[in-house]
Scaffold this active site. Structure first.
Site, PDB file in Angstrom:
ATOM      1  N   ASP A  36       0.828  -1.207   0.000  1.00 20.81           N
ATOM      2  CA  ASP A  36       0.000   0.000   0.000  1.00 20.81           C
ATOM      3  C   ASP A  36       0.864   1.260   0.000  1.00 20.81           C
ATOM      4  O   ASP A  36       0.507   2.268  -0.592  1.00 20.81           O
ATOM      5  CB  ASP A  36      -0.952   0.007   1.211  1.00 20.81           C
ATOM      6  N   GLU A 112     -18.652  -2.118   7.959  1.00 18.34           N
ATOM      7  CA  GLU A 112     -18.578  -3.581   7.898  1.00 18.34           C
ATOM      8  C   GLU A 112     -17.140  -4.020   8.148  1.00 18.34           C
ATOM      9  O   GLU A 112     -16.212  -3.280   7.806  1.00 18.34           O
ATOM     10  CB  GLU A 112     -18.963  -4.081   6.494  1.00 18.34           C
ATOM     11  N   LYS A 114     -13.788  -5.663   7.141  1.00 16.19           N
ATOM     12  CA  LYS A 114     -13.183  -5.945   5.836  1.00 16.19           C
ATOM     13  C   LYS A 114     -12.518  -7.313   5.941  1.00 16.19           C
ATOM     14  O   LYS A 114     -11.600  -7.502   6.742  1.00 16.19           O
ATOM     15  CB  LYS A 114     -12.154  -4.865   5.489  1.00 16.19           C
ATOM     16  N   ARG A 135     -12.512 -12.218  -9.169  1.00 13.49           N
ATOM     17  CA  ARG A 135     -12.622 -10.822  -9.566  1.00 13.49           C
ATOM     18  C   ARG A 135     -11.945 -10.549 -10.916  1.00 13.49           C
ATOM     19  O   ARG A 135     -12.389  -9.706 -11.686  1.00 13.49           O
ATOM     20  CB  ARG A 135     -12.027  -9.897  -8.501  1.00 13.49           C
ATOM     21  N   GLU A 170     -16.364 -12.868  -0.023  1.00 12.74           N
ATOM     22  CA  GLU A 170     -14.969 -13.278   0.083  1.00 12.74           C
ATOM     23  C   GLU A 170     -14.882 -14.744   0.479  1.00 12.74           C
ATOM     24  O   GLU A 170     -15.633 -15.219   1.345  1.00 12.74           O
ATOM     25  CB  GLU A 170     -14.257 -12.471   1.190  1.00 12.74           C
ATOM     26  N   LYS A 287     -19.420   2.330   4.021  1.00 13.40           N
ATOM     27  CA  LYS A 287     -20.201   2.536   2.791  1.00 13.40           C
ATOM     28  C   LYS A 287     -21.355   3.484   3.074  1.00 13.40           C
ATOM     29  O   LYS A 287     -22.020   3.348   4.102  1.00 13.40           O
ATOM     30  CB  LYS A 287     -20.805   1.208   2.316  1.00 13.40           C
ATOM     31  N   LYS A 311      -7.815   0.444   6.871  1.00 12.55           N
ATOM     32  CA  LYS A 311      -7.073  -0.769   7.222  1.00 12.55           C
ATOM     33  C   LYS A 311      -6.366  -0.617   8.564  1.00 12.55           C
ATOM     34  O   LYS A 311      -5.769   0.414   8.842  1.00 12.55           O
ATOM     35  CB  LYS A 311      -6.092  -1.118   6.112  1.00 12.55           C
TER      36      LYS A 311
HETATM   37  S1  IVH Z   1     -17.357  -3.757  -0.770  1.00 10.76           S
HETATM   38  C1  IVH Z   1     -17.413  -1.573  -4.917  1.00 10.76           C
HETATM   39  N1  IVH Z   1     -17.184  -4.841   1.615  1.00 10.76           N
HETATM   40  O1  IVH Z   1     -11.841  -5.699  -0.182  1.00 10.76           O
HETATM   41  C2  IVH Z   1     -16.763  -2.032  -3.691  1.00 10.76           C
HETATM   42  N2  IVH Z   1     -15.440  -5.250   0.053  1.00 10.76           N
HETATM   43  O2  IVH Z   1      -9.870  -3.749  -0.941  1.00 10.76           O
HETATM   44  C3  IVH Z   1     -17.117  -3.410  -3.344  1.00 10.76           C
HETATM   45  N3  IVH Z   1     -13.676  -6.724   0.880  1.00 10.76           N
HETATM   46  O3  IVH Z   1     -12.718  -5.613  -3.581  1.00 10.76           O
HETATM   47  C4  IVH Z   1     -16.420  -3.943  -2.198  1.00 10.76           C
HETATM   48  N4  IVH Z   1     -14.547  -7.070   2.868  1.00 10.76           N
HETATM   49  O4  IVH Z   1     -12.795  -7.897  -2.286  1.00 10.76           O
HETATM   50  C5  IVH Z   1     -16.608  -4.690   0.402  1.00 10.76           C
HETATM   51  N5  IVH Z   1     -17.166  -5.779   3.729  1.00 10.76           N
HETATM   52  C6  IVH Z   1     -16.601  -5.625   2.541  1.00 10.76           C
HETATM   53  C7  IVH Z   1     -15.380  -6.258   2.207  1.00 10.76           C
HETATM   54  C8  IVH Z   1     -14.830  -6.023   0.940  1.00 10.76           C
HETATM   55  C9  IVH Z   1     -13.546  -7.349   2.056  1.00 10.76           C
HETATM   56  C10 IVH Z   1     -12.710  -6.803  -0.228  1.00 10.76           C
HETATM   57  C11 IVH Z   1     -13.328  -6.795  -1.601  1.00 10.76           C
HETATM   58  C12 IVH Z   1     -12.845  -5.524  -2.216  1.00 10.76           C
HETATM   59  C13 IVH Z   1     -11.543  -5.350  -1.506  1.00 10.76           C
HETATM   60  C14 IVH Z   1     -11.074  -3.917  -1.590  1.00 10.76           C
END
Ligand code: IVH
Length: 663
Positions: A36, A112, A114, A135, A170, A287, A311
């Protein structure tokens, strides 16, 4: 400083290399934070020098996991990435940008966890599962259906569904499964996976679905891509409820918050809770809740403007590497371990870290006496990230693995096609000791009074070479060992006698067959019932067992086909060891012959405590719910297994009911 064009080109090439290693090979060589940082550095340079074409730059894309051996598939709606930050300030700025954009709205955010897994999109048509796609490059991904469709808890069909639905989430791997696989890979001198995420990424891209099935993957869903007819949802927060009702495993906890400051408080709360979640998390995703506003906010080329990932910093610390010690596994593989000056990290004291193999030590140029940077990968296993070269002692010398082995009198060879050193000879006393210690250990035959020091003496004096020799030992022979007297000798003789009645799976595990761990031993026992059936099974028969893939099947078959092992089995039989699962079942136990499935987090018991209680009561655990399951013991967040139990009419117990049953 280098000219900006050169610096930009160099960074782009470097990031592209790491993208390939991460997305395509699932073998990254730097951690997320370092990656990053490179990306942030490139983004800053590009922003300062906008004249350098950056359409093709890795800052403008989401990486690409596609491989030639897979068929690719176009997502109906692209799978984008998220902008990410490690800073509270930047998170607040993200909120302020949206407040400016929507000045008249009281903005709500959904926070949420991650998940640190591998992104997947599942397509359902008229409620039927049709496909799982990785993806890929965001627009088009690999069809990984054959490796995904068997993941437990994934519904084959959903009721009251839209005509077309892409469900996003995921795939991840539990830490126990990661450890199990790495232990067996180590024994086979294959390269180890650095963390559960990489192993999950490698597994979904295996070409042999049987092999993929033998590794347990899990899945959690949190989003929706295409949905036809459209508007099934108007707010992000509804998705979770809807996915849950359809029977998908969903996030254990989400927060609907008023404003970005409150979102920050929820992130802090998440950080205190996330260790207890069943999936690995590396941050939070914030979000905007209202889909109408999401649409208005729109996207950049790779990420939505209405969401951001925050993060968590992985905890790191500097400490002294006192020595590199060599650990020898039950099949003779030599693993280097860093012995560290104890240091506090993520709430625990770390004093050891695996160094994987010779190549890893060479690549990072790790030397005894170095100050090293350690990190807990996935918050669990300590890893040596690298050396603080400025603190290296002047007289330090590169570590010579082969020489170190010779100094310690270990006769090992480096595998011609792997990175591991291994004691090849079965007559080698160290290898014999490890095999015996494994056999006597708690996870196998649980032989009291047969600790490492005793095993060492038995081998040194030539009294024992293999596990069958243990049962020929006499009290008189034991009395000659150091620190043995009448009582201790009798205790060991008695303990060996008792061990003859251990459960069959304990014996199977104790044999030390490469790749076969505790769970596989239990799976073999449940399927074949007697050791003779396992010994006679063909590779195809073995592959039919849930949880046994082709590599393990090959290994088991090869082990039993080896003449030395055949005679070992005969001798064990002659000594009267239990070869029969039915004989070993605790027929008087309260759960005798019963199959239980544990799911979710129980309020007071850990998984292994609950498993112990079940086994002590004569029962057995299984990882999947089927018609054969007698009880499902369900804790919090027990989504899919719970749903399946309800569907099949299996009795469901909460912790108090379970305790009442076993105690
Ligand atoms: S939303 C348009 N929510 O993290 C955005 N992504 O670093 C859609 N990920 O591409 C993603 N937990 O693969 C979303 N609660 C969560 C997530 C999540 C893990 C992953 C996902 C994303 C990546 C981005």
């Amino acid at each position: 400083m280098a000219a900006p064009d050169k610096a930009i080109a160099k960074l782009r090439a470097e990031i592209e290399k790491h993208d390939r290693l991460y997305y395509k090979s699932a073998q990254p060589v730097i951690d997320d934070q370092a990656y990053d940082r490179l990306k942030a550095e490139l983004a800053a340079l590009e922003a300062a020098h906008p004249s350098f074409e950056f359409e093709d730059s890795p800052t403008q894309s989401v990486g690409d996991d596609r491989l030639e051996s897979f068929e690719s598939y176009q997502h109906r709606l692209p799978m984008l990435s998220l902008d990410n930050t490690y800073s509270q300030e930047e998170l607040i700025e993200f909120g302020q940008r949206l407040e400016k954009r929507f000045p008249d709205q009281a903005l709500k955010y959904l926070v949420e966890p991650k998940i640190d897994g591998v992104a997947v999109s599942l397509t359902y048509e008229k409620g039927e599962f049709v496909r799982a796609v990785s993806r890929g490059n965001g627009t088009e991904g690999d069809d990984i259906s054959s490796n995904v469709r068997h993941i437990e808890g994934l519904p084959d069909c959903i009721a009251d569904a839209p005509d077309v639905l892409e469900v996003r989430g995921e795939i991840y791997m539990l830490h126990e499964e990661f450890e199990r696989i790495n232990v067996t890979r180590e024994a086979e001198s294959q390269a180890l996976y650095a963390n559960p995420r990489n192993l999950a990424a490698g597994t979904i891209k295996l070409l042999d679905p049987a092999e993929a099935r033998a590794r347990k993957l899990d899945i959690v869903l949190y989003g929706v891509g295409a949905c036809e007819p459209a508007r099934f949802f108007s707010h992000q927060a509804e998705i979770q409820e809807r996915l849950k009702a359809w029977g998908f495993p969903v996030l254990e906890k989400i927060w609907l918050t008023d404003g970005i400051e409150q979102a920050w408080s929820s992130i802090e709360e998440l950080d205190t809770l996330r260790q207890k979640f069943s999936y690995p998390t590396d941050g939070a995703v914030v979000k905007l809740d209202d889909f109408r506003l999401q649409e208005e906010a729109g996207f950049t080329s790779k990420a939505p403007r209405w969401a951001i990932a925050y993060k968590f910093e992985a905890e790191r610390a500097e400490t002294l590497l006192k020595e590199i010690s060599l650990q020898i596994g039950r099949t003779g593989v030599v693993t280097p371990v860093a012995i560290l000056e104890p240091v506090q990290l993520a709430g625990t004291t770390v004093s050891r870290a695996t160094l994987h193999n010779e190549d890893e030590i060479r690549r990072k140029d790790i030397r005894p006496g170095d100050t090293v940077l350690v990190q807990k990968a996935g918050e669990i296993i300590p890893q040596v990230l690298g050396v603080v070269k400025s603190k290296r002692p002047a007289d330090s010398q590169a570590f010579d693995f082969g020489q170190h082995l010779r100094d310690l009198g270990i006769v090992a060879e480096r595998d011609p096609d792997g990175a591991a050193w291994r004691i090849v000879s079965k007559d080698d006393p160290i290898r014999q000791q490890r095999a015996l210690q494994h056999f006597a250990s708690r996870a196998c035959m649980d032989i009291e009074n047969l600790g490492s020091a005793v095993v060492e003496q038995l081998v040194d004096r030539g009294l024992v070479k293999d596990i069958a020799d243990l049962y020929a030992l006499t009290k008189e022979q034991l009395l000659e060992l150091d620190k043995f007297a009448e009582k201790s000798a009798q205790n060991l003789v008695d303990a060996l006698e008792v061990s003859k009645q251990r459960a069959l799976w304990q014996l199977i595990h104790g044999l030390g067959i490469p790749h076969v761990g505790k769970q596989s031993a239990k799976d073999l026992e449940a399927h074949f019932v007697t050791l003779d059936h396992i010994a006679r099974a063909s590779e195809e028969d073995l592959e039919e067992v849930d949880g046994i893939g082709s590599i393990m099947a090959q290994s088991i078959h090869a082990w039993f086909s080896d003449g030395t092992n055949d005679s070992l089995i005969h001798r064990l039989r002659d000594f009267g060891l239990n070869f029969d699962a039915q004989r070993s079942a605790q027929s008087n136990g309260k759960l005798s012959g019963k199959i239980l499935v544990l799911t979710g987090t129980l309020p007071t018991l850990t998984r292994s405590e609950a498993t112990d209680l079940i086994e002590k009561a004569g029962g057995r655990t299984s990882s999947s719910v089927s018609k054969k399951t007698d009880y499902v013991v369900a804790g919090e967040a027990s989504g899919s297994k719970y749903a399946k139990a309800v569907k099949l009419g299996v009795a469901i117990l909460d912790e108090p009911a379970f305790l009442a049953l076993v105690q």
